[in-house]
Design a protein around this motif. Structure first.
Motif, short mmCIF file in Angstrom:
data_model
loop_
_atom_site.label_atom_id
_atom_site.label_comp_id
_atom_site.label_asym_id
_atom_site.label_seq_id
_atom_site.Cartn_x
_atom_site.Cartn_y
_atom_site.Cartn_z
N GLY A 173 0.84 -1.20 0.00
CA GLY A 173 0.00 0.00 0.00
C GLY A 173 0.87 1.24 0.00
O GLY A 173 1.76 1.40 -0.83
N ALA A 174 0.64 2.12 0.96
CA ALA A 174 1.43 3.35 1.07
C ALA A 174 2.53 3.21 2.10
O ALA A 174 2.90 4.16 2.79
CB ALA A 174 0.53 4.52 1.42
N THR A 175 3.08 1.99 2.23
CA THR A 175 4.19 1.75 3.15
C THR A 175 5.25 0.90 2.47
O THR A 175 4.99 0.22 1.47
CB THR A 175 3.73 1.03 4.43
OG1 THR A 175 3.36 -0.32 4.11
CG2 THR A 175 2.56 1.75 5.09
N LEU A 176 6.45 0.93 3.04
CA LEU A 176 7.49 -0.04 2.73
C LEU A 176 7.67 -0.90 3.97
O LEU A 176 7.78 -0.38 5.10
CB LEU A 176 8.81 0.65 2.36
CG LEU A 176 8.84 1.39 1.02
CD1 LEU A 176 10.20 2.02 0.80
CD2 LEU A 176 8.50 0.45 -0.13
N ALA A 177 7.68 -2.22 3.77
CA ALA A 177 7.64 -3.14 4.91
C ALA A 177 8.53 -4.35 4.64
O ALA A 177 8.98 -4.59 3.51
CB ALA A 177 6.21 -3.58 5.19
N ARG A 178 8.76 -5.10 5.72
CA ARG A 178 9.43 -6.40 5.61
C ARG A 178 8.74 -7.34 6.58
O ARG A 178 8.57 -7.00 7.76
CB ARG A 178 10.92 -6.30 5.93
CG ARG A 178 11.61 -7.67 5.88
CD ARG A 178 13.10 -7.61 6.24
NE ARG A 178 13.88 -7.03 5.16
CZ ARG A 178 14.56 -5.90 5.24
NH1 ARG A 178 14.52 -5.21 6.38
NH2 ARG A 178 15.25 -5.43 4.23
N ALA A 182 5.70 -2.67 8.99
CA ALA A 182 5.96 -1.42 8.27
C ALA A 182 7.19 -0.73 8.85
O ALA A 182 7.43 -0.74 10.06
CB ALA A 182 4.76 -0.50 8.35
N GLN A 183 7.95 -0.10 7.95
CA GLN A 183 9.09 0.71 8.38
C GLN A 183 8.97 2.15 7.92
O GLN A 183 9.43 3.06 8.60
CB GLN A 183 10.39 0.10 7.87
CG GLN A 183 10.65 -1.31 8.41
CD GLN A 183 12.06 -1.78 8.16
OE1 GLN A 183 13.00 -0.99 8.09
NE2 GLN A 183 12.24 -3.09 8.02
N LEU A 184 8.34 2.36 6.75
CA LEU A 184 8.21 3.70 6.21
C LEU A 184 6.83 3.86 5.59
O LEU A 184 6.42 3.05 4.75
CB LEU A 184 9.29 3.96 5.14
CG LEU A 184 9.19 5.28 4.38
CD1 LEU A 184 9.45 6.46 5.31
CD2 LEU A 184 10.17 5.30 3.20
N ALA A 185 6.11 4.89 6.00
CA ALA A 185 4.87 5.28 5.34
C ALA A 185 5.14 6.55 4.57
O ALA A 185 5.92 7.41 5.00
CB ALA A 185 3.76 5.50 6.37
#
Length: 719
Positions: A173-178, A182-185
């Protein structure tokens, strides 16, 4: 130089020391260094610690916002990072050209909201704001970042890149995750991939970029990053810190830089609490600095935080220099008890405090000299010595805790601690008399290493041991072992004045961690240790020097408009640098040094023959400019050993009006000083409408001893 040449010039100037004059002498602090001189961050610029502590122990999670706007780091300098890149293709690190960087500042002058400006090589202009907040939808602390980009005059299109490290994150979606965490929205309009998020800004256009960086990878539910979410989080940060500072003593001074520094450093102190620093190898409890921080915060009305620090101190070992550690804890607990009135904490800590007294008793009996046994000089110097500093702090701590135990119904413990203090005090005075040396210049040198033949230093920063003398001996001077105003105190003050102890009122020391052990110039400043110097100056009524220390610390000991300082700071810039550098900032004890000095300007307790507080001096060292017509000084419910005190001083064209609420318990002496601008003096003084005969017009001091009810004082000004 043996003399503080710049400081002496400020003291001799017609207006006395001022912040503007102090700022003219040195370039600003900007760079941060760690062990072996390595840059503390990727860009080498210092960072600000942002958090929202959930209790009096301070930040469990912290975000480190680098002051050039280039990065946000999670928890530690080697932690996960979000890097901001700008310019054509997003290849230029934000803030990398210092000539094009608008220096960092705090929103509203003090809020933990970092603001910077930058222009990239293509001519695009940026305004950045960042802060850390707690928000619904995640348990993690979240760093918000807003970047306003103006490419209307740029030579070509530019790109903003938000680059997380380590990389390899996946878009969700509107995030970067692993792994679903989530780590960055990021806000609308970004192109996301494993390398981060990019926003293109065409020539002639403007754009706002929003990002939210999680300090701890977490699940992020029902969260959408947009202007409304950003604004709500920013309001929440402001509301949180305004509420936290309401618990502290309320002070209003007519100098915005001092007012902002006060609030910003209280925020830092509530974040760091017992930690000597945060996010770097100095994130630890440090003796004797951390107990000193507790004393300062108790004096500013932050009793829960001071209590937490003191409880933490009891969990730390007594290795290296046990007597110094025991004395500093006894003294800090005693100060806390007197200022807070928290008898229950003292009662619950009494078994541990009694063990500290037992340890001092054993040490005193083992030496055979009415001195405590030899112990390590300091953390950096392993020599075993009769340390003037350690012995004096232990003596002061024993006397202080004896007074508290006497007042809290522990007469046997009080008598024992007082007897040990008398024995140690006698031995210490004899050792000082046998060790001190009167110099041809009229000054008096008292060694840090008693009875070991330590010789006076021509310049304290010429030798490593002289530098350490300058750091540790003020702990002894602040104890009162040399009677204030007496010949020994005057002689030592002259030694400090003539032998290189201060620069712009800041304690000097060899900045070996910055320049290298054998590098030239090795001399730096160490604002951490101004606390003890300020206490010694206040005891000896050296008002102008206290003002100099306040302004010197603000101008040269910490960063402009963000109020960050390290353990040490360079004087001459490091090779190849224009800006000055600090060692392992931020430093909680350095923040406390400013807070301690400011309180001493506004309020100072004097001690009687037994070492217990006996007198109260109000406004004895305020800068003279603060009483120019139209200006006001206000102190609301400041804790003292006699109970809370409040006063307001309002200066007008021909009068100064003071509203005073004395403490509920009467001190033996209560004095108020009106430090009028030079060229004016006190005329008639009326207390509650009646002329007062107890006025020293030479110093501007009004004797109000015996006052119990609120008073109105009207002082007429003669020009």
């Amino acid at each position: 130089s043996g003399r503080d040449v710049w400081g002496a010039a400020l003291l001799a100037s017609p207006r006395g020391p001022t912040l503007a004059a102090a700022r003219r002498h040195l370039p600003p602090l900007l760079l941060a260094r760690g062990p072996k001189g390595a840059p503390l961050t990727s860009s080498g610029v210092y960072y600000l610690p942002f958090a929202q502590p959930e209790g009096p122990r301070g930040a469990g999670t912290v975000a480190l916002h680098v002051a050039d706007g280039s990065q946000v780091l999670a928890q530690r300098v080697d932690g996960r990072a979000l890097t901001v890149r700008v310019g054509p293709g997003g290849g230029e690190r934000y803030g990398s050209c210092l000539a094009r960087l608008a220096p960092a500042r705090l929103a509203g002058g003090w809020l933990p909201v970092l603001q910077t400006g930058y222009a990239d090589a293509a001519g695009a202009r940026y305004r950045q704001e960042s802060f850390a907040a707690r928000v619904p939808g995640t348990r993690s602390l979240v760093s918000f970042l807003r970047l306003d980009v103006d490419a209307r005059r740029a030579s070509r299109s530019v790109t903003v890149r938000l680059v997380p490290s380590p990389g390899g994150l996946r878009r969700a979606g509107a995030t970067l995750a692993r792994g679903g965490l989530a780590q960055l929205a990021f806000g609308a309009g970004g192109t996301a991939g494993p390398a981060g998020v990019a926003y293109r800004v065409p020539v002639g256009s403007r754009r706002t970029v929003l990002a939210a960086w999680l300090a701890t990878p977490s699940r992020l539910r029902a969260f959408r990053l947009d202007e409304a979410a950003y604004a709500q989080a920013r309001r929440a940060v402001a509301a949180y810190w305004q509420a936290r500072l309401e618990a502290a003593t309320q002070v209003r001074v007519p100098e915005p830089a001092v007012q902002n520094a006060l609030r910003a450093l209280l925020v830092q102190s509530l974040t760091l609490t017992y930690r000597y620093s945060i996010g770097n190898p100095y994130e630890q409890f440090s003796f004797p600095e951390s107990p000193d921080v507790a004393r300062v915060l108790a004096a500013w009305g932050l009793a829960p935080v001071a209590r937490s620090i003191l409880r933490t101190s009891l969990t730390r070992d007594e290795a290296r220099y046990p007597s110094w550690k025991r004395g500093s804890r006894l003294l800090a607990f005693a100060d806390y008890a007197r200022l807070s009135g928290d008898v229950e904490t003292i009662r619950s800590a009494t078994p541990a405090l009694r063990r500290l007294v037992d340890g001092l008793d054993r040490s005193l009996r083992s030496s055979g000299r009415s001195l405590l046994a030899r112990e390590r000089y300091s953390s950096d110097i392993p020599d075993r010595v009769y340390g003037f500093h350690a012995q004096a702090v232990a003596w002061e701590g024993l006397r202080a805790i004896a007074g508290v135990w006497r007042e809290t119904g522990q007469p046997a413990l009080a008598a024992r601690a007082a007897a040990l203090a008398r024995r140690l005090g006698g031995g210490l005075r004899r050792a000082v008399a046998a060790s001190q040396r009167r110099l041809p210049d009229g000054s008096l040198f008292v060694p840090a290493r008693l009875l070991d033949g330590e010789r006076p230093y021509r310049l304290l920063v010429e030798e490593r041991l002289g530098s350490y003398w300058n750091l540790v001996v003020p702990y002894a001077l602040a104890s009162g072992i040399l009677p204030p105003g007496g010949p020994q105190a005057r002689g030592v003050l002259r030694y400090l004045e003539l032998h290189g102890s201060r620069l712009l009122g800041i304690v000097r020391a060899g900045a070996y961690a910055l320049y290298g052990r054998d590098a030239y110039p090795a001399s730096g400043t160490n604002h951490v240790y101004n606390t003890s110097v300020a206490r010694f100056l206040a005891d000896n009524d050296r008002a102008d020097e206290l003002v100099l220390g306040l302004y010197g610390g603000l101008a040269a000991g910490m960063t402009p408009r963000t109020f960050v300082s390290g353990e040490a700071a360079s004087v001459a810039p490091l090779p190849g640098a224009v800006h000055r550098a600090m060692y392992l900032p931020p430093n909680g004890a350095s923040a406390a040094a400013f807070l301690a000095t400011l309180r001493l300007l506004l309020l100072h307790e004097t001690r009687g023959r037994t070492g217990l507080p006996s007198g109260l001096r109000l406004a004895y060292a305020t800068p003279r400019d603060w009483l120019r017509p139209g200006r006001t000084i206000a102190v609301e419910r400041a804790p003292t050993s006699f109970g809370p005190v409040s006063y307001t001083i309002a200066a007008r064209a021909s009068t100064v009006t003071v509203e005073l609420r004395p403490p509920p318990r009467r001190p033996a002496f209560l004095g108020l000083r009106l430090r009028l601008p030079r060229g004016t003096r006190l005329g008639r003084v009326e207390v509650d409408g009646a002329p007062s005969p107890r006025v020293d017009r030479g110093t501007g001091t009004i004797d109000l001893s015996g006052a119990a009810a609120p008073l109105t004082i009207v002082a007429h000004v003669v020009r």
